[in-house]
Design a protein around this motif. Structure first.
Motif, PDB file in Angstrom:
ATOM      1  N   PHE A 180       0.808  -1.228   0.000  1.00 59.15           N
ATOM      2  CA  PHE A 180       0.000   0.000   0.000  1.00 59.15           C
ATOM      3  C   PHE A 180       0.837   1.272   0.000  1.00 59.15           C
ATOM      4  N   ARG A 181       2.100   1.198  -0.393  1.00 60.97           N
ATOM      5  CA  ARG A 181       2.976   2.359  -0.324  1.00 60.97           C
ATOM      6  C   ARG A 181       2.814   3.247  -1.566  1.00 60.97           C
ATOM      7  N   ASP A 182       2.844   4.559  -1.355  1.00 59.50           N
ATOM      8  CA  ASP A 182       2.821   5.530  -2.439  1.00 59.50           C
ATOM      9  C   ASP A 182       3.582   6.755  -1.982  1.00 59.50           C
ATOM     10  N   MET A 183       3.420   7.892  -2.652  1.00 61.23           N
ATOM     11  CA  MET A 183       4.068   9.123  -2.218  1.00 61.23           C
ATOM     12  C   MET A 183       3.098  10.282  -2.358  1.00 61.23           C
ATOM     13  N   ILE A 184       3.251  11.255  -1.471  1.00 61.91           N
ATOM     14  CA  ILE A 184       2.473  12.482  -1.608  1.00 61.91           C
ATOM     15  C   ILE A 184       3.437  13.578  -2.053  1.00 61.91           C
ATOM     16  N   VAL A 185       2.952  14.433  -2.952  1.00 63.38           N
ATOM     17  CA  VAL A 185       3.790  15.477  -3.544  1.00 63.38           C
ATOM     18  C   VAL A 185       3.123  16.825  -3.291  1.00 63.38           C
ATOM     19  N   ILE A 186       3.832  17.701  -2.607  1.00 65.99           N
ATOM     20  CA  ILE A 186       3.306  19.008  -2.213  1.00 65.99           C
ATOM     21  C   ILE A 186       4.137  20.099  -2.866  1.00 65.99           C
ATOM     22  N   SER A 187       3.471  21.033  -3.522  1.00 64.33           N
ATOM     23  CA  SER A 187       4.128  22.243  -4.014  1.00 64.33           C
ATOM     24  C   SER A 187       3.647  23.393  -3.139  1.00 64.33           C
ATOM     25  N   ALA A 188       4.579  24.055  -2.464  1.00 66.91           N
ATOM     26  CA  ALA A 188       4.222  25.119  -1.523  1.00 66.91           C
ATOM     27  C   ALA A 188       4.965  26.398  -1.858  1.00 66.91           C
ATOM     28  N   LYS A 189       4.332  27.529  -1.556  1.00 64.82           N
ATOM     29  CA  LYS A 189       4.931  28.834  -1.807  1.00 64.82           C
ATOM     30  C   LYS A 189       5.319  29.473  -0.495  1.00 64.82           C
ATOM     31  N   CYS A 190       6.619  29.746  -0.345  1.00 63.73           N
ATOM     32  CA  CYS A 190       7.110  30.455   0.820  1.00 63.73           C
ATOM     33  C   CYS A 190       7.331  31.913   0.422  1.00 63.73           C
ATOM     34  N   THR A 191       7.097  32.838   1.316  1.00 59.78           N
ATOM     35  CA  THR A 191       7.160  34.263   1.024  1.00 59.78           C
ATOM     36  C   THR A 191       8.435  34.646   0.293  1.00 59.78           C
ATOM     37  N   SER A 192       8.290  35.321  -0.841  1.00 67.00           N
ATOM     38  CA  SER A 192       9.379  35.854  -1.664  1.00 67.00           C
ATOM     39  C   SER A 192      10.452  34.816  -1.968  1.00 67.00           C
ATOM     40  N   CYS A 193      10.051  33.552  -2.026  1.00 67.67           N
ATOM     41  CA  CYS A 193      10.992  32.480  -2.295  1.00 67.67           C
ATOM     42  C   CYS A 193      10.443  31.630  -3.425  1.00 67.67           C
ATOM     43  N   LYS A 194      11.316  30.916  -4.114  1.00 65.01           N
ATOM     44  CA  LYS A 194      10.857  29.993  -5.144  1.00 65.01           C
ATOM     45  C   LYS A 194       9.917  28.962  -4.539  1.00 65.01           C
ATOM     46  N   ASP A 195       9.009  28.428  -5.373  1.00 63.69           N
ATOM     47  CA  ASP A 195       8.142  27.354  -4.910  1.00 63.69           C
ATOM     48  C   ASP A 195       9.000  26.182  -4.444  1.00 63.69           C
ATOM     49  N   VAL A 196       8.548  25.519  -3.387  1.00 64.42           N
ATOM     50  CA  VAL A 196       9.286  24.397  -2.815  1.00 64.42           C
ATOM     51  C   VAL A 196       8.519  23.116  -3.082  1.00 64.42           C
ATOM     52  N   LEU A 197       9.211  22.104  -3.577  1.00 65.77           N
ATOM     53  CA  LEU A 197       8.613  20.789  -3.797  1.00 65.77           C
ATOM     54  C   LEU A 197       8.934  19.904  -2.609  1.00 65.77           C
ATOM     55  N   ILE A 198       7.901  19.279  -2.035  1.00 66.25           N
ATOM     56  CA  ILE A 198       8.073  18.414  -0.871  1.00 66.25           C
ATOM     57  C   ILE A 198       7.449  17.059  -1.181  1.00 66.25           C
ATOM     58  N   VAL A 199       8.253  16.019  -1.115  1.00 63.61           N
ATOM     59  CA  VAL A 199       7.781  14.656  -1.371  1.00 63.61           C
ATOM     60  C   VAL A 199       7.886  13.874  -0.069  1.00 63.61           C
ATOM     61  N   CYS A 200       6.834  13.145   0.266  1.00 62.67           N
ATOM     62  CA  CYS A 200       6.845  12.307   1.472  1.00 62.67           C
ATOM     63  C   CYS A 200       6.442  10.900   1.080  1.00 62.67           C
ATOM     64  N   SER A 201       7.143   9.907   1.605  1.00 62.53           N
ATOM     65  CA  SER A 201       6.805   8.526   1.271  1.00 62.53           C
ATOM     66  C   SER A 201       7.188   7.577   2.399  1.00 62.53           C
ATOM     67  N   HIS A 202       6.577   6.432   2.367  1.00 57.18           N
ATOM     68  CA  HIS A 202       6.886   5.316   3.262  1.00 57.18           C
ATOM     69  C   HIS A 202       7.246   4.156   2.343  1.00 57.18           C
ATOM     70  N   LEU A 203       8.553   3.925   2.166  1.00 55.16           N
ATOM     71  CA  LEU A 203       9.000   2.954   1.176  1.00 55.16           C
ATOM     72  C   LEU A 203       8.871   1.514   1.676  1.00 55.16           C
ATOM     73  N   GLU A 204       8.965   0.598   0.737  1.00 49.89           N
ATOM     74  CA  GLU A 204       8.754  -0.834   0.999  1.00 49.89           C
ATOM     75  C   GLU A 204       9.607  -1.326   2.166  1.00 49.89           C
ATOM     76  N   SER A 205       9.021  -2.183   2.978  1.00 47.22           N
ATOM     77  CA  SER A 205       9.691  -2.705   4.166  1.00 47.22           C
ATOM     78  C   SER A 205      10.332  -4.068   3.886  1.00 47.22           C
ATOM     79  N   CYS A 206      11.157  -4.490   4.804  1.00 46.56           N
ATOM     80  CA  CYS A 206      11.802  -5.810   4.834  1.00 46.56           C
ATOM     81  C   CYS A 206      13.057  -5.868   3.966  1.00 46.56           C
ATOM     82  N   LYS A 207      14.020  -6.609   4.441  1.00 49.65           N
ATOM     83  CA  LYS A 207      15.298  -6.746   3.753  1.00 49.65           C
ATOM     84  C   LYS A 207      15.116  -7.307   2.354  1.00 49.65           C
ATOM     85  N   GLU A 208      14.214  -8.269   2.212  1.00 45.85           N
ATOM     86  CA  GLU A 208      14.016  -8.912   0.912  1.00 45.85           C
ATOM     87  C   GLU A 208      13.353  -7.997  -0.109  1.00 45.85           C
TER      88      GLU A 208
END
Length: 317
Positions: free
Chosen positions: A73-101
């Protein structure tokens, strides 16, 4: 978490039971959910931003390549945010696959996440429970860098902050003192004038009761972002991972960056602590139910696999 007053909060393994409590606490503290409707998966990532940060866009993305597609059930969320007088910031959050195998799937998933950072024309960050080993991260970063024709185009924020041994370990096997790992990480795309100011951890144990709320520590990352307009100083993006990403202003003589006055923000956060304590108890109860029910997840993420993750995920730091 709230006492750190992050600008962006990223959480992993949120469930349909815990989401209402989290939503109530964070929205009452001035945060806005980046997504209005929860996904159908039994657990998932969520993001929140402070009202002073403008949300440009949000997207929940499945992994695309055949090897990267998740069985958990793993995926990623992608956020584009605007900080004052700054370039847009890309933020990616994920929970990657578990287990050594699951190493091949996890590396392929990390490559997709890091490619988004490398392709972005502004500051970009990846944060989350990545279940990552150093050799896997090195392989993925090298492949992404080679593909984009840029040597070492991805940086590890923990390394940039000085590789402190005090903040290295983000996961402990409950009840064990020697089974541990640096599973939770934050990466950035080395955009010009982005500076990692500090990297700290908040333990997943309640300070008062001693109850273990999570086997992961939260990452609190403070970074300085480049300024686009000298007349308007930007705030920097600061992060926390279940994990959170947010920003502070850096003081700089050249006028390009400055730090946020953390004492002012801390004072604002402190005034809300007693108000949030009751809600925190509700959330703790929900989290406890989640831990007790997690062993009853579908066979897609079987108890055997989850236990392997706890024991085998530590062979490589």
């Amino acid at each position: 978490l709230l006492s750190a007053a992050p600008d962006v909060i990223l959480l992993q393994e949120v469930t349909h039971d815990t989401l209402p409590y989290i939503q109530t606490i964070l929205t009452s503290s001035g945060y806005i959910a980046t997504e209005q409707n929860a996904p159908e998966a039994p657990y998932f990532c969520v993001g929140y931003i402070r009202s002073n940060v403008k949300l440009n866009a949000f997207n929940r993305k499945k992994f695309q390549s055949p090897l990267a597609q998740s069985r958990m059930f793993r995926d990623m969320i992608v956020i584009s945010a605007k900080c004052t007088s700054c370039k847009d910031v890309l933020i990616v959050c994920s929970h990657l696959e578990s287990c050594k195998e699951s190493s091949p799937q996890r590396v392929a998933q990390l490559e997709e996440c890091l490619s988004m950072l490398a392709e972005n024309d502004g500051p970009a960050f990846l944060a989350g429970d990545l279940n990552m080993r150093d050799s896997e991260a090195k392989a993925a970063i090298n492949k992404v860098s080679a593909h984009h024709g840029r040597k070492n185009c991805i940086a590890d924020c923990w390394v940039d902050a000085g590789s402190s041994q005090q903040t290295k370990i983000t996961w402990h096997l409950p009840g064990s003192t020697h089974i541990k790992a640096r599973f939770d990480r934050v990466y950035h795309n080395k955009f010009e004038n982005v500076e990692v100011c500090s990297f700290e951890l908040i333990a997943g144990t309640d300070d008062v009761s001693g109850e273990v709320l999570s086997d992961h520590s939260a990452i609190v990352l403070e970074v300085g972002l480049p300024q686009c307009n000298v007349a308007e100083r930007p705030r920097c993006l600061e992060s926390k991972s279940e994990d959170t990403l947010g920003h502070s202003e850096e003081q700089a003589k050249d006028g390009t960056m400055r730090r946020v006055n953390e004492s002012k923000r801390a004072a604002e956060a402190t005034s809300n602590i007693s108000h949030e304590a009751k809600r925190a108890k509700m959330l703790n109860a929900a989290l406890s139910r989640f831990h007790s029910e997690s062993n009853q997840l579908s066979s897609t993420v079987s108890p055997t696999e989850k236990e392997k993750d706890k024991v085998h995920d530590l062979t490589e730091m």
